[in-house]
Design a protein around this motif. Structure first.
Motif, mmCIF file in Angstrom:
data_model
loop_
_atom_site.group_PDB
_atom_site.id
_atom_site.type_symbol
_atom_site.label_atom_id
_atom_site.label_comp_id
_atom_site.label_asym_id
_atom_site.label_seq_id
_atom_site.Cartn_x
_atom_site.Cartn_y
_atom_site.Cartn_z
ATOM 1 N N SER A 34 0.862 -1.177 0.000
ATOM 2 C CA SER A 34 0.000 0.000 0.000
ATOM 3 C C SER A 34 0.900 1.229 0.000
ATOM 4 O O SER A 34 1.989 1.211 0.572
ATOM 5 N N CYS A 35 0.447 2.274 -0.672
ATOM 6 C CA CYS A 35 1.307 3.435 -0.919
ATOM 7 C C CYS A 35 1.785 4.039 0.400
ATOM 8 O O CYS A 35 0.981 4.352 1.286
ATOM 9 N N VAL A 36 3.105 4.202 0.518
ATOM 10 C CA VAL A 36 3.672 4.706 1.773
ATOM 11 C C VAL A 36 3.428 6.205 1.921
ATOM 12 O O VAL A 36 3.511 6.746 3.012
ATOM 13 N N LYS A 37 3.116 6.861 0.798
ATOM 14 C CA LYS A 37 2.916 8.305 0.868
ATOM 15 C C LYS A 37 1.475 8.620 1.293
ATOM 16 O O LYS A 37 1.248 9.438 2.164
ATOM 17 N N CYS A 38 0.514 7.949 0.649
ATOM 18 C CA CYS A 38 -0.887 8.337 0.872
ATOM 19 C C CYS A 38 -1.660 7.277 1.666
ATOM 20 O O CYS A 38 -2.863 7.408 1.853
ATOM 21 N N ASN A 39 -0.960 6.225 2.104
ATOM 22 C CA ASN A 39 -1.624 5.143 2.847
ATOM 23 C C ASN A 39 -2.758 4.488 2.077
ATOM 24 O O ASN A 39 -3.761 4.071 2.658
ATOM 25 N N LYS A 63 -4.743 5.863 -0.243
ATOM 26 C CA LYS A 63 -5.861 6.691 -0.695
ATOM 27 C C LYS A 63 -5.722 7.078 -2.161
ATOM 28 O O LYS A 63 -6.700 7.412 -2.818
ATOM 29 N N GLY A 64 -4.498 7.034 -2.662
ATOM 30 C CA GLY A 64 -4.265 7.432 -4.055
ATOM 31 C C GLY A 64 -3.566 8.772 -4.116
ATOM 32 O O GLY A 64 -4.063 9.741 -3.546
ATOM 33 N N CYS A 65 -2.402 8.797 -4.782
ATOM 34 C CA CYS A 65 -1.660 10.052 -4.914
ATOM 35 C C CYS A 65 -0.810 9.952 -6.171
ATOM 36 O O CYS A 65 -0.917 8.993 -6.920
ATOM 37 N N ASN A 66 0.045 10.954 -6.380
ATOM 38 C CA ASN A 66 0.816 10.925 -7.629
ATOM 39 C C ASN A 66 1.865 9.812 -7.632
ATOM 40 O O ASN A 66 2.199 9.268 -8.673
ATOM 41 N N ILE A 67 2.381 9.449 -6.459
ATOM 42 C CA ILE A 67 3.415 8.406 -6.422
ATOM 43 C C ILE A 67 2.843 7.052 -6.835
ATOM 44 O O ILE A 67 3.457 6.294 -7.572
ATOM 45 N N CYS A 68 1.636 6.753 -6.380
ATOM 46 C CA CYS A 68 1.021 5.460 -6.722
ATOM 47 C C CYS A 68 0.094 5.598 -7.913
ATOM 48 O O CYS A 68 -0.683 4.706 -8.196
ATOM 49 N N LYS A 69 0.185 6.699 -8.623
ATOM 50 C CA LYS A 69 -0.663 6.979 -9.792
ATOM 51 C C LYS A 69 -2.147 6.801 -9.466
ATOM 52 O O LYS A 69 -2.916 6.257 -10.272
HETATM 53 ZN ZN LIG Z 1 -0.188 7.057 -3.018
#
Ligand SMILES: [Zn+2]
Lengths: 796, 342
Positions: B265-270, B272-278
């Motif tokens: 799961s994205c370490v930046k947004c937990n 939720k979805g962000c630019n790092i995980c597209k």
């Molecule tokens: Zn993310």
């Protein structure tokens, strides 16, 4: 592989949003790369009806069309060949916007005013069709916006299909996966063909396969009296949505059916086939053949060809020949649906550097039982779009019958591999949903593999299918209770770490370079023969490094160019070269390399630093070795082509060579284009490890006091310090504990060819307190020895 | 209206802070007296507060009085100390400027990729894995054939390879070390193989022809896909913390069956979805799976008896996530200003 959601929905019912669908497909193993919507990039294009067509007086290839656009009639000049009264067309009136921000203005074309234009699909950005204007169906309502006539933008899903799943290189295959998920069945498209009563396939073609190992099955059908022309709107739209260009109705249908079923098809102009025969055989050695793309290939006898009675007409499974392609004049068509052996097709594609949608599918494997379905489907659609009469039956040459695979599946195996507790009925149910048929026998299943699943050969492949549909997320992570803690530790790797840590402690920054350099650099910085890459990315990265030095020097230069003058860097990594004795054998060695340049440290307000010297680097290298508990090092002057003549030494431990160190020569610095002095050392880590011991034993600290004496001597300036030190140790007696040089002097106070060394000597016994007289005696012995050995004298 | 006691107390706190700032900057004897007058003098900053004593509500009066006296005593003792120390310093030849910067020690740095690699290694070491190594120049047999990647098979396209000769390649993964280890010893095997690998990728922000991989292998009696998920789960938590979730999805590798890709799961947004995980909430990490029986055949392991799992991971990918590095080339540029941050 691209599909549109609307296309998928023709074969399976679902109401997922595009994002939901993408997630479901991804979790089935069809990884979705992107979801995109086709958008129309034009404004104010309206539907018109051509009322009349007149030829332009001066330019016979131009027509003047009277077009009713609802509110009024316009006279528009048009150059397309397919204008005719009664057809409905898109009209861009003055002020309309087309793709690339083209805005339509009134124009005068060869004296005729034209307040707008009739558009081709290419001009509207809908497809690449540019030589004809776009024609709309009769139901299009005049005066309406073109966008309301066109389907709403389709959603395109692009998937990354793994090489084991050629069945999903067809839209039906992807639909099957969704059906499995939903526990539904796919709806296969219509193949209910109107076959001719009069014409029979056997009267038109004879097929012979000379190399069945390369072509196990070949089917064909014949269609007579077709009219080649542009494809209908729905066909163009589908193909363009998934990234294929429209060619003509016949070729477009073969491409459409390939996208639909995954089975590549080929259409020949029947009238160009000599003797009305198809012979499938390997090429004549050295044969030359021109493919559809007008490229000539020289072939070996491994290449599989489709031939007519006289000559080759297609590179089997890869690309058709120029000599039999469908043209606007084609009247009669022979349709091919065949099975070519994967490895042969792959070799052809690699060797001739042609990758086509067809070769991609054949090299992964097509469904041997899907050939006839695709053939009929294409015949039906050609008839629909190009007319013609389809001869009764199809030719089926199937010399190497491919049997359906049957696999025994033990339910115990399933659970033993997955860590699940599935029962046999659950496993059977999952497989059935994927169109496998199963028969239960005691504790195992007998499974029939559908022919489209060319990847399923073994029991373990079935287990993967079960796990895939069951869902990896339903398998709970298990943390083992018993971790074996007695597995042997890789000590050599641990030593690497120790070396790295100790160098970092000395203030070095670790760098990490890629191991590829130019052949020139590899040769300049080594005496060994470099190992070159057959297919390098570039010449600068064409050869494996023979030494860490050139790569690291480029890094040093990079940093110097960024005003970082003082640098201490190191790298640990492998170097490569060919063995001198056995020239075909390569050697891979692990090295550690040190680099110093600039000052010995940064200037500070209380102390100005000096430039680094050979001795700084030598000190670092010896300190590293001593920090590893290794002593008995020795340096011997040597010659290295890229080091300064008098500042290049080999380093030995217990008389075994470990590496070298020195100052880079001016010519070497020039190669890299660095101005300042750079000192380098390169040691062999594995050699170093040979002298290292993990065992450590504490020596008690001597508790009796030590006595220190200074000894300053004058001697000939060419005598090496190490020699003098060696003699001091030899003559120094049992109590001599350490010898440290603290001054080296040449100058006015000694004769011109003389120098002075000053040593600090420490004497100590581990049994008792020494007396001054004892130590004086030892000192005298040392001096005597130096006098006799080197003609040295005490400096007064 | 009575003044707000809270407000007054906070002003007093501010006064104390100002005073402390001022004396810490005071290195000159001449200023000591000025500071004393400024804060403690008859018209000093503190005296104005004493006049407020009569204005606050009676119940707050004792509190304010107590605070004012406490502060006055504090200021008085600080000023006394200051004048003592300054008097000492002011004997001219004794002045020692303690404010000059110290002479910096030179401390080296480990390359960020190796820092991450060391962390990965230490996690797996604690999970009972040994570390194995092998050559970077590999034979076609170890790099491909023994991993069930035959010549002329489309699965070769998954990895663009640098060839030295037809039989010798720059290894495209560290998986050959698995084969070498299995040929050398019998189960149980729990190993990781870290090291440099090469693929003929054109260089961009996420691709570099050289990269580092850690490949893991566990073979024993009774090893299952659930164990594989367990080890990746444990690893994810150790590396990125308690909240990270893992996801496995089917994929294809010639040397594992079933094969999976695993995501964190994205370490930046937990998630939720962000630019790092597209926007997906998931970060693709790498591949894993159960060792294919064909591989066991090459190393003479009995696949009726033993099962095993294997997994891989890219060190660059993890380092980019951990250090928020957007461009893989930064690691190989070796700009010292970049390296010294780690
Ligand atoms: Zn993310």
């Amino acid at each position: 592989m691209k599909v549109t959601i609307d296309w998928l929905k023709k074969y399976v019912d679902f109401d997922y949003t595009p994002n939901e669908l993408a997630e479901k497909l991804t979790l089935l193993g069809l990884e979705v790369d992107s979801i995109s919507e086709i958008k129309y990039d034009f404004e104010n294009v309206i539907i018109g009806e051509i009322k009349s067509v007149k030829q332009h007086a001066q330019k016979p290839n131009l027509s003047i069309c009277e077009v009713n656009i609802g509110s009024k009639s316009l006279n528009l000049v048009c150059g397309a060949p397919n204008v005719s009264p009664g057809i409905k067309v898109p009209v861009a009136t003055v002020g309309a916007r087309l793709p690339k921000d083209v805005v339509i203005k009134a124009a005068t074309i060869h004296g005729i005013e034209s307040p707008g234009m009739i558009c081709s699909e290419a001009e509207l950005g809908i497809s690449h069709q540019s030589d004809v204007i776009m024609t709309l169906t009769n139901s299009a309502s005049v005066g309406a916006d073109l966008k309301s006539y066109l389907n709403k933008g389709e959603t395109v899903i692009e998937m990354d299909i793994t090489p084991n799943r050629p069945d999903c290189l067809g839209v039906i295959g992807v639909a099957r996966e969704i059906a499995a998920l939903k526990n539904a069945k796919v709806k296969k498209p219509d193949v209910d063909l109107n076959e001719s009563n009069d014409l029979s396939i056997n009267d038109f073609i004879d097929v012979e396969i000379k190399n069945p190992e390369s072509c196990p099955r070949y089917t064909a059908c014949y269609i007579q009296g077709i009219k080649v022309g542009p494809s209908p709107r729905w066909l163009i739209q589908k193909l363009e949505a998934v990234g294929l260009r429209t060619v003509n109705n016949v070729v477009d249908v073969t491409n459409f059916v390939m996208m639909e079923t995954g089975q590549p098809l080929h259409a020949f102009d029947y009238d160009l086939l000599a003797d009305h025969k198809i012979i499938v055989k390997h090429a004549d050695p050295g044969e030359k053949f021109i493919t559809l793309d007008e490229k000539e290939h020289k072939l070996s006898d491994e290449r599989l060809m489709i031939c007519d009675g006289k000559r080759s007409i297609a590179l089997a499974g890869v690309m058709g020949g120029l000599n039999s392609e469908i043209t606007h004049d084609t009247k009669n068509v022979l349709l091919e649906s065949a099975l070519f052996e994967s490895i042969n097709i792959r070799k052809t594609s690699k060797l001739l550097d042609i990758t086509t949608d067809s070769s991609k599918r054949f090299e992964r494997g097509v469904d041997p039982d899907g050939l006839v379905f695709a053939l009929y489907r294409a015949a039906l659609l050609i008839q629909e779009t190009a007319g013609g009469e389809v001869a009764r039956g199809y030719f089926d040459c199937y010399p190497l019958k491919i049997e359906k695979r049957k696999i025994k599946l033990s339910i115990d195996r399933v659970n033993r591999l997955l860590g699940t507790k599935l029962n046999i009925d659950e496993a059977a149910g999952l497989l059935e949903r994927l169109e496998f048929s199963t028969k239960k026998e005691k504790d195992y299943l007998l499974v029939d593999v559908p022919t489209f699943r060319v990847d399923i050969e073994r029991e373990v492949d079935l287990i993967e299918e079960i796990s895939r549909l069951y869902g990896f997320d339903k398998i709970d992570p298990k943390i083992e209770a018993n971790i074996p803690l007695t597995l042997p530790v890789n000590m050599q790797e641990k030593f690497d770490q120790k070396v790295r840590d100790n160098i970092i402690r000395m203030g070095y920054n670790e760098i990490l370079t890629h191991s590829m350099v130019s052949l020139d650099l590899a040769e300049q910085f080594s005496v060994n023969k470099p190992v070159s890459i057959k297919n390098p990315l570039s010449e600068e990265m064409g050869t494996l490094r023979t030494s860490i030095i050139p790569g690291a020097l480029q890094i040093i230069k990079w940093n110097k160019n960024r005003k970082i003058k003082n640098q201490k860097v190191f790298e640990i990594g492998n170097i490569f070269y060919y063995d001198k004795a056995e020239t075909h054998r390569h050697v891979e060695q692990r090295k550690v390399a040190f680099f110093r340049t600039g000052q010995n440290k940064a200037d500070s307000w209380c102390e100005k630093a000096r430039q680094s010297t050979f001795y700084d680097l030598k000190g670092d290298v010896i300190s590293l070795i001593e920090s590893l508990g290794i002593s008995k090092t020795k340096v011997i002057l040597t010659e290295v082509k890229y080091l300064k003549k008098n500042q290049a030494v080999n380093l030995f431990i217990n008389n075994n060579p470990i590496g070298y160190l020195g100052a880079l020569s001016d010519s070497a610095l020039k190669i890299i284009d660095i101005e300042d002095d750079v000192f380098v050392a390169e040691l062999d880590i594995d050699q170093l490890y040979q002298h290292f011991s993990w065992e450590k034993k504490a020596n008690p600290v001597i508790k009796y006091p030590s006595i220190k004496r200074d000894l300053a001597i004058v001697l000939d300036h060419t005598i090496a310090e190490a020699l003098v030190e060696e003699k001091i140790w030899e003559a120094g007696g049992n109590y001599l504990q350490s010898v440290e040089i603290f001054d080296v002097y040449r100058g006015k106070q000694v004769a011109a060819n003389q120098k002075s060394f000053a040593f600090n000597l420490t004497f100590q016994s581990n049994e008792r307190t020494l007396t001054e007289t004892e130590v004086d005696g030892d000192l005298t012995k040392i001096l005597k020895s130096l006098e006799s050995q080197f003609n040295a004298r005490l400096r007064s | 209206m009575n003044p707000d006691i809270k407000e007054i107390l906070s002003q007093l706190e501010q006064l104390k802070q100002n005073f402390l700032d001022e004396i810490s900057n005071n290195l000159d004897a001449r200023n000591t007296e000025d500071i004393k007058v400024k804060y403690l003098g008859r018209k000093g900053k503190l005296s104005s507060f004493f006049s407020l004593l009569g204005k606050v509500t009676p119940e707050n009066k004792p509190l304010l009085g107590q605070e004012l006296n406490r502060l006055k005593n504090f200021l008085q003792s600080e000023v006394d100390n200051l004048s003592k120390s300054v008097t000492k310093k002011s004997k001219k030849d004794d002045f020692f400027d303690i404010s000059l910067p110290g002479v910096p020690a030179e401390i080296g740095t480990k390359h960020p990729l190796y820092q991450v690699l060391d962390e990965i290694k230490s996690i797996f070491t604690s999970l009972g894995f040994t570390t194995e190594t092998g050559p970077e120049l590999e034979t076609d047999f170890y790099n491909f054939e023994a991993l069930n990647i035959p010549k002329d098979h489309p699965s070769r396209d998954l990895q663009d390879t640098f060839y030295i000769t037809d039989e010798l390649v720059l290894r495209t993964h560290t998986s050959p070390v698995q084969i070498r280890t299995m040929k050398k010893m019998k189960p149980p095997i729990r190993m990781i193989a870290p090291g440099k690998c090469y693929r003929k990728d054109s260089i961009d922000a996420t691709h570099f022809p050289v990269f580092h991989q850690v490949e893991g292998l566990c073979v024993d009696v009774g090893v299952t896909f659930a164990d594989l998920k367990g080890i990746i789960w444990a690893f994810a938590k150790r590396l990125f913390g308690e909240d990270v979730k893992i996801r496995f999805r089917p994929s294809f590798f010639p040397f594992t069956e079933p094969s999976a890709e695993y995501d964190f799961s994205c370490v930046k947004c937990n998630g939720k979805g962000c630019n790092i995980c597209k926007g997906t909430g998931w970060l693709e990490i790498s591949g894993a799976g159960m060792v294919d029986p064909a591989v066991f055949k090459y190393v003479d392991y009995d696949s009726d008896k033993y099962t095993g799992y294997a997994f891989g991971m890219g060190v660059e990918r993890i380092a980019m996530l951990k250090y928020q590095v957007a461009d893989i080339r930064d690691f190989y540029e070796n700009d010292l200003r970049f390296l010294k941050q780690f």
